[in-house]
Design an enzyme around this catalytic site. Structure first.
Site, PDB file in Angstrom:
ATOM      1  CG  LEU A  53      -1.735   1.268   1.452  1.00 32.64           C
ATOM      2  CD1 LEU A  53      -2.764   1.496   0.354  1.00 32.64           C
ATOM      3  CD2 LEU A  53      -2.438   1.215   2.813  1.00 32.64           C
ATOM      4  CG  ASP A  54       1.791   2.655   3.825  1.00 32.55           C
ATOM      5  OD1 ASP A  54       0.753   3.313   3.666  1.00 32.55           O
ATOM      6  OD2 ASP A  54       1.996   1.920   4.807  1.00 32.55           O
TER       7      ASP A  54
ATOM      8  CB  THR B  99       0.683   6.505   2.998  1.00 31.98           C
ATOM      9  OG1 THR B  99       0.588   5.393   2.119  1.00 31.98           O
ATOM     10  CG2 THR B  99      -0.680   7.168   3.151  1.00 31.98           C
TER      11      THR B  99
ATOM     12  CB  ILE C 255      10.350  -2.110   8.806  1.00 32.96           C
ATOM     13  CG1 ILE C 255      11.415  -2.445   7.744  1.00 32.96           C
ATOM     14  CG2 ILE C 255      10.739  -2.677  10.158  1.00 32.96           C
ATOM     15  CD1 ILE C 255      11.611  -3.904   7.450  1.00 32.96           C
TER      16      ILE C 255
ATOM     17  NE  ARG D  53       1.925   1.758  14.443  1.00 32.10           N
ATOM     18  CZ  ARG D  53       0.651   1.601  14.794  1.00 32.10           C
ATOM     19  NH1 ARG D  53       0.297   1.709  16.064  1.00 32.10           N
ATOM     20  NH2 ARG D  53      -0.262   1.314  13.883  1.00 32.10           N
TER      21      ARG D  53
ATOM     22  CB  SER E  61       0.165   0.050   7.311  1.00 28.29           C
ATOM     23  OG  SER E  61      -0.557   1.029   8.039  1.00 28.29           O
TER      24      SER E  61
ATOM     25  CE  LYS F 115       5.091  -6.101   3.161  1.00 27.94           C
ATOM     26  NZ  LYS F 115       4.551  -4.869   2.552  1.00 27.94           N
TER      27      LYS F 115
ATOM     28  CG  ASP G 148       7.319   1.626  -1.326  1.00 27.42           C
ATOM     29  OD1 ASP G 148       6.864   0.615  -0.751  1.00 27.42           O
ATOM     30  OD2 ASP G 148       7.449   2.731  -0.760  1.00 27.42           O
TER      31      ASP G 148
HETATM   32  C1  BG6 Z   1       4.339  -0.201   6.094  1.00 28.15           C
HETATM   33  C2  BG6 Z   1       5.153   1.057   5.941  1.00 28.15           C
HETATM   34  O1  BG6 Z   1       3.442  -0.288   5.032  1.00 28.15           O
HETATM   35  O2  BG6 Z   1       3.615  -0.197   7.309  1.00 28.15           O
HETATM   36  C3  BG6 Z   1       6.026   1.281   7.154  1.00 28.15           C
HETATM   37  O3  BG6 Z   1       5.969   0.932   4.783  1.00 28.15           O
HETATM   38  C4  BG6 Z   1       5.197   1.235   8.422  1.00 28.15           C
HETATM   39  O4  BG6 Z   1       6.652   2.525   7.029  1.00 28.15           O
HETATM   40  C5  BG6 Z   1       4.421  -0.084   8.478  1.00 28.15           C
HETATM   41  O5  BG6 Z   1       6.016   1.331   9.569  1.00 28.15           O
HETATM   42  C6  BG6 Z   1       3.538  -0.195   9.717  1.00 28.15           C
HETATM   43  O6  BG6 Z   1       2.520   0.764   9.627  1.00 28.15           O
HETATM   44  P1  BG6 Z   1       1.575   1.214  10.805  1.00 28.15           P
HETATM   45  O7  BG6 Z   1       0.592   2.136  10.099  1.00 28.15           O
HETATM   46  O8  BG6 Z   1       0.885  -0.006  11.345  1.00 28.15           O
HETATM   47  O9  BG6 Z   1       2.391   1.909  11.816  1.00 28.15           O
HETATM   48 MG    MG Z   2       5.588   0.400   0.889  1.00 30.94          MG
END
Ligand code: BG6
Ligand code: MG
Length: 216
Positions: free
Chosen positions: A9-10, A16, A46, A48, A115, A144, A169
């Site tokens: 996603l991000d 994001t 990675i 949180r 995320s 991951k 990405d």
């Molecule tokens: C991933 C992001 O998709 O989600 C990371 O690339 C982020 O940067 C991880 O730390 C965890 O996300 P969240 O929203 O649960 O803190």
């Molecule tokens: Mg990403």
């Protein structure tokens, strides 16, 4: 044969990844740890708490579990403020067209985002209905570069791993896709994503025709 595309996603569907960077940067500044975009590459994909651990070890800071949780929460509050105003206009170029074409051609669509905010972001972007399966980040044991999240998404879709393309990405994300025996497509940095099977500079290049082509 192309049967499914599993998206990160991000930084793939929407930008994001930039907001995660800004939210971590704000926290790192507050606790006095040097933080720049190069270091941030390691945090992409990675989880949180794991990301926080990397920041703390960079600053040689040792904290209690409770303090760590408080800082991770603080970062997430920063992040939630940044994503508040996300709308369908924030879809990266070409993504909506690709989702529609995949649907029309009977190719399944999955999400493999680390995320916990992913379902909320999909809602804000107005694209939840395109996804046949969303791997639940809170239930994944190994983040991951472990392939678990991509394997989970493919299992939910009921598609053999070799018939999936994963789009990422992050360096850790490409490693996870390759480890899952899927075809890896990288979006962005050619150096960090060098293990991908195909790398594009921007999402505009992610056309249905090209994805069918690379899958053969
Ligand atoms: C991933 C992001 O998709 O989600 C990371 O690339 C982020 O940067 C991880 O730390 C965890 O996300 P969240 O929203 O649960 O803190
Ligand atoms: Mg990403």
């Amino acid at each position: 044969k192309l049967e499914a595309v599993i998206f990160d996603l991000d930084g793939v569907i929407t930008d994001t990844a930039e907001y995660h960077y800004q939210a971590w940067k704000q926290l790192a500044d507050e606790i006095g740890v040097p933080f720049d975009r190069e270091f941030n590459e390691q945090l992409k994909g990675i989880g949180r708490l794991e990301s926080l651990e990397l920041i703390l070890s960079r600053g040689e800071l040792q904290l209690t579990e409770a303090e760590k949780i408080a800082l991770a929460d603080r970062k997430n509050e920063n992040y939630k403020q940044l994503i508040e105003s996300i709308s369908p206009d924030d879809l990266l170029p070409g993504i909506l067209t690709l989702l529609k074409q995949l649907r029309e051609n009977g190719v399944k669509i999955g999400l493999a985002s680390a995320s916990k905010n992913a379902p909320a972001v999909l809602e804000k972007l107005g694209i939840t209905q395109y996804f046949d399966a969303i791997a639940d980040a809170s239930k994944i044991k190994k983040g991951k570069p472990d392939p678990e999240i991509f394997l989970t998404a493919a299992d939910l879709l009921g598609v053999p791993y070799r018939n999936c393309i994963g789009i990422e990405d992050a360096e850790a994300g490409i490693a996870a896709i390759k480890e899952a025996q899927m075809t890896a497509v990288g979006v962005g940095n050619r150096e960090t994503l060098k293990h991908a099977d195909w790398i594009v500079d921007t999402t505009v290049e992610l056309t249905f025709e090209r994805l069918v082509e690379i899958k053969g």
